[in-house]
Design a protein around this motif. Sequence first.
Motif, PDB file in Angstrom:
ATOM      1  N   VAL A   1      56.278  43.512  40.357  1.00 34.95           N
ATOM      2  CA  VAL A   1      55.436  45.012  40.394  1.00 34.95           C
ATOM      3  C   VAL A   1      56.019  45.803  40.790  1.00 34.95           C
ATOM      4  CG1 VAL A   1      53.368  45.543  40.391  1.00 34.95           C
ATOM      5  CG2 VAL A   1      53.183  43.196  39.726  1.00 34.95           C
ATOM      6  N   TRP A   2      56.489  45.968  42.311  1.00 37.39           N
ATOM      7  CA  TRP A   2      56.789  46.881  43.172  1.00 37.39           C
ATOM      8  C   TRP A   2      58.430  47.352  42.425  1.00 37.39           C
ATOM      9  CZ3 TRP A   2      55.222  49.654  47.187  1.00 37.39           C
ATOM     10  CH2 TRP A   2      55.941  50.209  47.684  1.00 37.39           C
TER      11      TRP A   2
ATOM     12  N   THR B   1      53.136  34.287  36.435  1.00 39.14           N
ATOM     13  CA  THR B   1      53.497  34.386  34.009  1.00 39.14           C
ATOM     14  C   THR B   1      52.608  34.497  33.840  1.00 39.14           C
ATOM     15  OG1 THR B   1      55.864  33.157  34.408  1.00 39.14           O
ATOM     16  CG2 THR B   1      55.066  34.253  31.791  1.00 39.14           C
ATOM     17  N   LEU B   2      51.550  34.542  32.929  1.00 37.37           N
ATOM     18  CA  LEU B   2      50.528  34.634  32.988  1.00 37.37           C
ATOM     19  C   LEU B   2      49.532  35.675  33.536  1.00 37.37           C
ATOM     20  CD1 LEU B   2      48.926  31.286  31.213  1.00 37.37           C
ATOM     21  CD2 LEU B   2      50.437  32.807  30.061  1.00 37.37           C
ATOM     22  N   VAL B   3      49.510  35.630  34.472  1.00 39.06           N
ATOM     23  CA  VAL B   3      49.159  36.954  35.240  1.00 39.06           C
ATOM     24  C   VAL B   3      49.805  38.722  34.940  1.00 39.06           C
ATOM     25  CG1 VAL B   3      48.005  38.347  37.339  1.00 39.06           C
ATOM     26  CG2 VAL B   3      47.936  35.393  36.620  1.00 39.06           C
ATOM     27  N   VAL B   4      50.657  37.782  35.069  1.00 37.04           N
ATOM     28  CA  VAL B   4      51.999  39.529  34.637  1.00 37.04           C
ATOM     29  C   VAL B   4      51.451  40.160  33.394  1.00 37.04           C
ATOM     30  CG1 VAL B   4      53.576  40.360  34.941  1.00 37.04           C
ATOM     31  CG2 VAL B   4      53.283  38.863  36.357  1.00 37.04           C
ATOM     32  N   ILE B   5      51.581  39.119  31.842  1.00 38.42           N
ATOM     33  CA  ILE B   5      51.374  39.551  30.983  1.00 38.42           C
ATOM     34  C   ILE B   5      49.917  39.441  30.910  1.00 38.42           C
ATOM     35  CG2 ILE B   5      51.893  38.987  29.050  1.00 38.42           C
ATOM     36  CD1 ILE B   5      53.381  37.091  29.314  1.00 38.42           C
TER      37      ILE B   5
ATOM     38  N   PHE C   1      54.638  37.199  21.374  1.00 41.11           N
ATOM     39  CA  PHE C   1      53.055  38.163  21.483  1.00 41.11           C
ATOM     40  C   PHE C   1      53.572  39.235  22.076  1.00 41.11           C
ATOM     41  CE2 PHE C   1      51.219  34.283  19.182  1.00 41.11           C
ATOM     42  CZ  PHE C   1      50.723  34.646  18.206  1.00 41.11           C
ATOM     43  N   ALA C   2      53.528  39.270  23.579  1.00 39.56           N
ATOM     44  CA  ALA C   2      54.370  39.747  24.864  1.00 39.56           C
ATOM     45  C   ALA C   2      54.837  40.774  24.153  1.00 39.56           C
ATOM     46  CB  ALA C   2      54.790  38.969  25.900  1.00 39.56           C
ATOM     47  N   ALA C   3      56.005  40.808  22.702  1.00 29.87           N
ATOM     48  CA  ALA C   3      56.715  41.802  22.483  1.00 29.87           C
ATOM     49  C   ALA C   3      55.755  42.339  21.432  1.00 29.87           C
ATOM     50  CB  ALA C   3      57.602  41.137  21.997  1.00 29.87           C
ATOM     51  N   LEU C   4      54.651  41.239  20.404  1.00 31.20           N
ATOM     52  CA  LEU C   4      53.916  42.352  19.747  1.00 31.20           C
ATOM     53  C   LEU C   4      52.978  43.444  20.221  1.00 31.20           C
ATOM     54  CD1 LEU C   4      53.350  39.907  17.039  1.00 31.20           C
ATOM     55  CD2 LEU C   4      55.082  41.293  16.799  1.00 31.20           C
ATOM     56  N   PHE C   5      52.249  42.239  21.493  1.00 32.32           N
ATOM     57  CA  PHE C   5      51.160  43.527  21.836  1.00 32.32           C
ATOM     58  C   PHE C   5      52.187  44.547  22.407  1.00 32.32           C
ATOM     59  CE2 PHE C   5      48.774  39.737  22.012  1.00 32.32           C
ATOM     60  CZ  PHE C   5      48.459  40.021  20.909  1.00 32.32           C
ATOM     61  N   ALA C   6      53.543  44.465  23.097  1.00 32.09           N
ATOM     62  CA  ALA C   6      53.693  45.381  24.190  1.00 32.09           C
ATOM     63  C   ALA C   6      53.887  46.640  22.138  1.00 32.09           C
ATOM     64  CB  ALA C   6      55.230  45.380  24.551  1.00 32.09           C
TER      65      ALA C   6
ATOM     66  N   GLY D   1      58.954  45.683  30.899  1.00 30.15           N
ATOM     67  CA  GLY D   1      60.145  44.951  31.048  1.00 30.15           C
ATOM     68  C   GLY D   1      59.233  43.849  31.957  1.00 30.15           C
ATOM     69  N   LEU D   2      58.465  44.244  32.379  1.00 25.75           N
ATOM     70  CA  LEU D   2      58.588  43.391  33.694  1.00 25.75           C
ATOM     71  C   LEU D   2      57.301  41.751  33.036  1.00 25.75           C
ATOM     72  CD1 LEU D   2      57.476  42.042  36.744  1.00 25.75           C
ATOM     73  CD2 LEU D   2      55.258  43.501  36.359  1.00 25.75           C
ATOM     74  N   SER D   3      56.261  42.437  31.577  1.00 31.30           N
ATOM     75  CA  SER D   3      55.905  41.134  31.301  1.00 31.30           C
ATOM     76  C   SER D   3      56.717  40.315  30.038  1.00 31.30           C
ATOM     77  CB  SER D   3      54.810  41.826  30.116  1.00 31.30           C
ATOM     78  OG  SER D   3      55.061  41.960  29.131  1.00 31.30           O
ATOM     79  N   VAL D   4      57.735  40.558  29.327  1.00 28.54           N
ATOM     80  CA  VAL D   4      58.996  39.990  28.599  1.00 28.54           C
ATOM     81  C   VAL D   4      59.274  39.606  29.808  1.00 28.54           C
ATOM     82  CG1 VAL D   4      60.505  40.536  27.053  1.00 28.54           C
ATOM     83  CG2 VAL D   4      58.929  42.250  26.765  1.00 28.54           C
ATOM     84  N   SER D   5      60.213  40.118  30.327  1.00 26.51           N
ATOM     85  CA  SER D   5      61.387  39.062  31.410  1.00 26.51           C
ATOM     86  C   SER D   5      60.429  37.877  31.758  1.00 26.51           C
ATOM     87  CB  SER D   5      61.797  40.047  32.449  1.00 26.51           C
ATOM     88  OG  SER D   5      61.192  40.766  33.707  1.00 26.51           O
ATOM     89  N   TYR D   6      59.678  37.782  32.568  1.00 28.28           N
ATOM     90  CA  TYR D   6      58.635  36.694  32.497  1.00 28.28           C
ATOM     91  C   TYR D   6      57.754  36.575  32.316  1.00 28.28           C
ATOM     92  CZ  TYR D   6      56.715  37.396  37.397  1.00 28.28           C
ATOM     93  OH  TYR D   6      57.521  37.120  38.799  1.00 28.28           O
TER      94      TYR D   6
END
Length: 1465
Positions: free
Chosen positions: A928-929, A1038-1042, A1147-1152, A1165-1170
């Motif tokens: 996150v940092w 992972t789920l938390v970050v997304i 879905f992570a990509a779609l919602f992004a 970047g964070l959510s998709v790489s996770y």
Amino acid sequence: MDALCGSGELGSKFWDSNLSVHTDNPDLTPCFQNSLLAWAPCVYLWAALPCYLFYLRRHHRGYIVLSRLSRLKTALGVLLWCISWADLFYSFHGLVHGWAPAPIFFVTPLVVGVTMLLATLLIQYERLQGVQSSGVLIIFWFLCVLCAIIPFRSKILSAVEKGKISDPFRFSTFYIYFALVLSALILSCFREKPPLFSPKDFDTNPCPETKAGFLSRLSFWWFTKMAILGYKRPLELQDLWSLNKEDRSQMVVQRLLGEWKKQQEKAVRILIRFISNPMAPTWWGFLVAGLMFVCSVMQTLILHQYFHCIFVMGLRFRTGIIGVIYRKALVITNSVKRESTVGEIVNLMSVDAQRFMDVVPFLNLLWSAPLQIILAMYFLWQNLGPSVLAGIALMILLMPLNGAVAMKMRAFQVEQMKFKDSRIKLMSEILGGIKVLKLYAWEPSFLEQVEGIRQDELRLMRRSAFLHATSTFIWICTPFLVTLITLGVYVSVDQNNVLDAEKAFVSVSLFNILKIPLNMLPQLISNLAQISVSLKRIQHFLSQDELDPQCVERKIITPGYAVTIHNGTFTWARDLPPSLHSLDIQVPKGALVAVVGPVGCGKSSLVSALLGEMEKLEGKVYMKGSVAYVPQQAWIQNCTLQENVLFGQALDPKRYHRALEACALLADLEVLPGGDQTEIGEKGINLSGGQRQRVSLARAVYSNADIFLLDDPLSAVDSHVAKHIFDQVIGPEGVLAGKTRVLVTHGISFLPQTDFVIVLADGQVSEVGTYSALLQRSGSFANFLRNYAPDEDEEHLEADSRTALEDKEDEEVLLIEDTLSNHTDLLDNEPVTYEVQKQFIRQLSAMSSEGEGQGRPVPRRHLGATEKAVPATEAKASPVLIQEEKAEMGTVKLSVYWDYMKAVGLWTTLVICLLYGGQSAFAIGANVWLSAWTDEAAMNGQQNNTSQRLGVYATLGIMQGLLVMLSAVMMAVGGVQAARSLHQALLHNKMRSPQSFFDTTPSGRILNRFSKDIYVIDEVLAPTILMLLNSFFNSISTLVVIMISTPLFAVVILPLAIIYLFVQRFYVATSRQLKRLESVSRSPIYSHFSETVTGTSVIRAYCRSQDFEAISDVKVDANQKSCYPYISSNRWLGIRVEFVGNCVVLFAALFAVIGRSNLSPGLVGLSVSYALQVTLALNWMIRTMSDLESNVVAVERVKEYSKTEPEAPWVVESSRPPADWPLQGEVEFRNYSVRYRPGLELVLKDLSLRVRGGEKVGIVGRTGAGKSSMTLCLFRILEAAEGEIRIDGLNVADIGLHDLRSQLTIIPQDPILFSGTLRVNLDPFGNYSEEDMWRALELSHLHTFVTSQPAGLDFQCSEGGENLSVGQRQLVCLARALLRKSRILVLDEATAAIDLETDDLIQATIRTQFETCTVLTIAHRLNTIMDYTRVLVLDKGTVAEFDSPINLIAARGIFYGMARDAGLA
């Protein structure tokens, strides 16, 4: 291309970016659609054609009859071809009518038409080659449909836009084409019927994989049926599919992983760019998200096909290794057998072969890992430029460190294997001689030995666990440090280097890719190191000396002779002095030859030499004809009595009946609960010694061989049975009359009937000749005979004429009594009255089934019609003595996890979980940092306070590494703790289990707990738990970050989680049961193997090696049957779980994309790489969960055997006997009754008698009168049902077992030695001085033998004392007794395997040395007890007569009759 498409109204440019890219409603130009899109499927088919044809030529399966399906497919193909031709002719029509179409309108229909024709022909060719479902064509039709979707849309859009259809003919042909292609795709998914002449499947349950279609195989759909079944109810053996005939394992797919990863990374980069670029049309984002998804799904499918193939290959490796080891074990020499015990060879099979199977799947990493590393590096360079080198340098520096750790771990591994081998070896000996340990109260000494070895083993385990923790730390920190250093360098090198989302997260993703190969390589290297250790062990075993098959010449011989030895010198091992030297022996065809001589003179060795079991140093051995061999100690297989006698030959009822009759077995069949279908336990446990010997003899008689080598078969049976067998089988009137017979014997009475006698002394022939000639010669033999058989001949003649008539009837009665009562008792070779038996065996099977978990007993096969010839077999149920090992059913109980947690330590467990939670928090924090840092850059195009940013990032990462290391260390400590306490509980319980437990449980099953299950607890459980925690916290974070970055994602979490859990439940239920079935089917491989190793000489003598190899292969295949579905279940799971993971990415990509207006590029970047990592984490989580479940079964099994019922306490502190007890040695039975187990009849009924201190009492009685039971009661191996035994007035039931047993001495019936020095065998506690031992050896007449050995008292006895003769082993037992010098001595028919001379020595020793002691002797030979103070005659468990021998003979009772038979009255 533009030229091909022409110009004008129908012409168009090939590519127009305004139409295709910079628009909200993209489309492709007509030219592009007509050229590239139309050609793509055609190019694919033509490219695939040569390889596919080659494949089809090689794999011809017979042709398939023309079916409706096939006709339809062909019709569609022809129609498609027609449509393409119609297009072509339409173009020509235009040409003729003057509006020239563009060249593309000629080229494309031609190409498509020819391809469709090819596809049609291919359909038919496949049918002729027997292909039921064609992957090549499915892909082709799929591509056609895919490529036609775009024109499908554009044609409609353009018609709507213009308001008219510009080219009606082509418009309609296209839609017809589309419909046909779609139908072809659907039809190609169906399977054809099997080929016409395909081999009939007699298989009741064939593996569906062989018949599965292409799609079903691709997605492992064929496995679903078993998954559902396993979910509904626990699987059983009959649910398993048969093995595939060919078990194909060509490497279908090479590792395309590097490529796929590359695609994914590119996609991440484009996605981030898209979000950072607010001007881009939305559909770009959707397209990228879709592409990422398709890439991942393809990767999943291909990867799992590859894994499936490779695992199956691993399975075949294991099969091969086991087979090779088994075959080798059948031919190794005796000296090799001395070096490596059964336990060690079994270890080669179980552990080392398994290792091969485990490593094979990862061998590919050897080349794919470097490839992945290189690709990742290349992209990183593109991304960050030269600052990557800093990171690479760090990686390279860490490699040797990892290597060093791996090397060290390997060294520990080797040492650990050594300890493990010696522990298992010791355990198997303890289990083999457990009865002796109990009788001598020696358990503590052996317990200590095992615990000593275990201590060393655990010490090494702890060390390697700490090393493991270090390597985990390095692994977790490496990618992180690399990222840190690289980004740090990148930012510091140049002020203009700005760290934006694209750079940061693409780099992080790439570094994550690097993590896997960099981690796997050292692991792979250490695995390879382990494999090389295993390979060396296996190689060493396979290159051992083999017996020379040419050692005995089987083809030629001097006419008229059956066996000849010229100047033969033989040894058991090259480094030992020869046991037999300069032998010259000739045995004429059809002769009966007796071999006699004192103990240890080489009688058994002579038989072994004839069989080719010894190493021949010089001379020649000739033996012509087939051989049957009866060893001194009967070797009985764990199968039915009938199978033991037939020994692989076909059943010939007449011959079979005759063999049973001659060997006096018919009466036993009456008694045995299942007649000749009774299953006989391991090592013949439920037969008495005499019965075992007679079964072994019957096997020889049935084999109908030319030469019979009989190694003292008469010693284990009562004297009247011995007479019957000699008359009916061996003697001149017996069944074998006319065959060549070599008989080793101690029975003098049979010698007059032999053709000639060979007398051996010290490994040489001292005299040869007929009985009468030897008597005349007055050599050593004659003197010996005169001492032992004074005027026996005359007596015999009178007796014979007098009792010839009575004899006939008498003998019948005797025999029936003998065999009826030869009850299948499990505690010793002493039978019980026969009414008990049927009930007893029933009890027994009930008992063993309770012990092994509830379940139906396994039905034995029914009798065939031919077997009915033997009356005894009819209409008897066939109880199974040793129950099949049951697999536990259903879920592993939570209590098992609880047990393990308690063993690890509850606090430890809690701390580990907390540490892991902390570690995940730090990991998320660091990322996150990073994301915040990259967003900051975007705002003002330049970065401030870089050092602070880097510092915080570094701290978070290092903390994460430290926590991981801490938790690994904690787990290591806990794991070792658990391993210690579980093994200790198991060992202590087994040492304290009553004898009955060992009689009803095969030793293989107990050993399995000590080897396989303890290995799992030692080395598998802790790492599995660590992996589980790791993947669990990974998935959660992972789920938390997304969720944080794209809150919309919460919508899909629920459905995905449900699918995931659903798959997980199905899979775990099935795979757990498969794993259990696999371990249950594993034991028989090893039991059969150890049985084979003990019986190699018999197997070789009867030339049955090949049959036994086949049996072993069948058992291995049965085990593979559960392995194969297990492997498939993992693939089935992988595909389904990865699909869920791929959906998460999608879905992570779609919602992004959807929420891009209010998302920062850093967060995306964070959510998709996770999300890209989630697939791996989810997959690992299920896999490790089920691994944990299947491995925790080991804890369950160990616990089960740690809680069995123990015997009475060894020492009762409150009532210890006085130190000098017993002073008098007076033994008194008061109203004593005993039964073998609750619910059975009494064996001794209300026995009351008193033996005064120092008396010598002989105990006699027909077989089954309860003689041995009496001695067992004295040692409390059997506990009283009522009444008591008092020794010197002290009730033995009140004191501890060891206090009692250590004060009594027994010389047991079967002498058992343990491998180790002679010193340890005499005195395991080290209580006696050297002088005492030598004195004992002198008195037991072993002095000369021991002094002749270079090592003296440190002479190494091999496993079971194999390198001493049976007589010498008996003398060692005598020496033990002399050392203990207790007031009460029990002799249990100890004289059975000894020649008369030694027997006299022993008796003399006992008379002088135990003059003041109370001696109870169970006698076979009445002459040994004729001078005793009193004789006790038992009959059916009660006292029949008890008086001095003189009085008893005068009373003309039972004893008189026995004495008369023995020629003593």
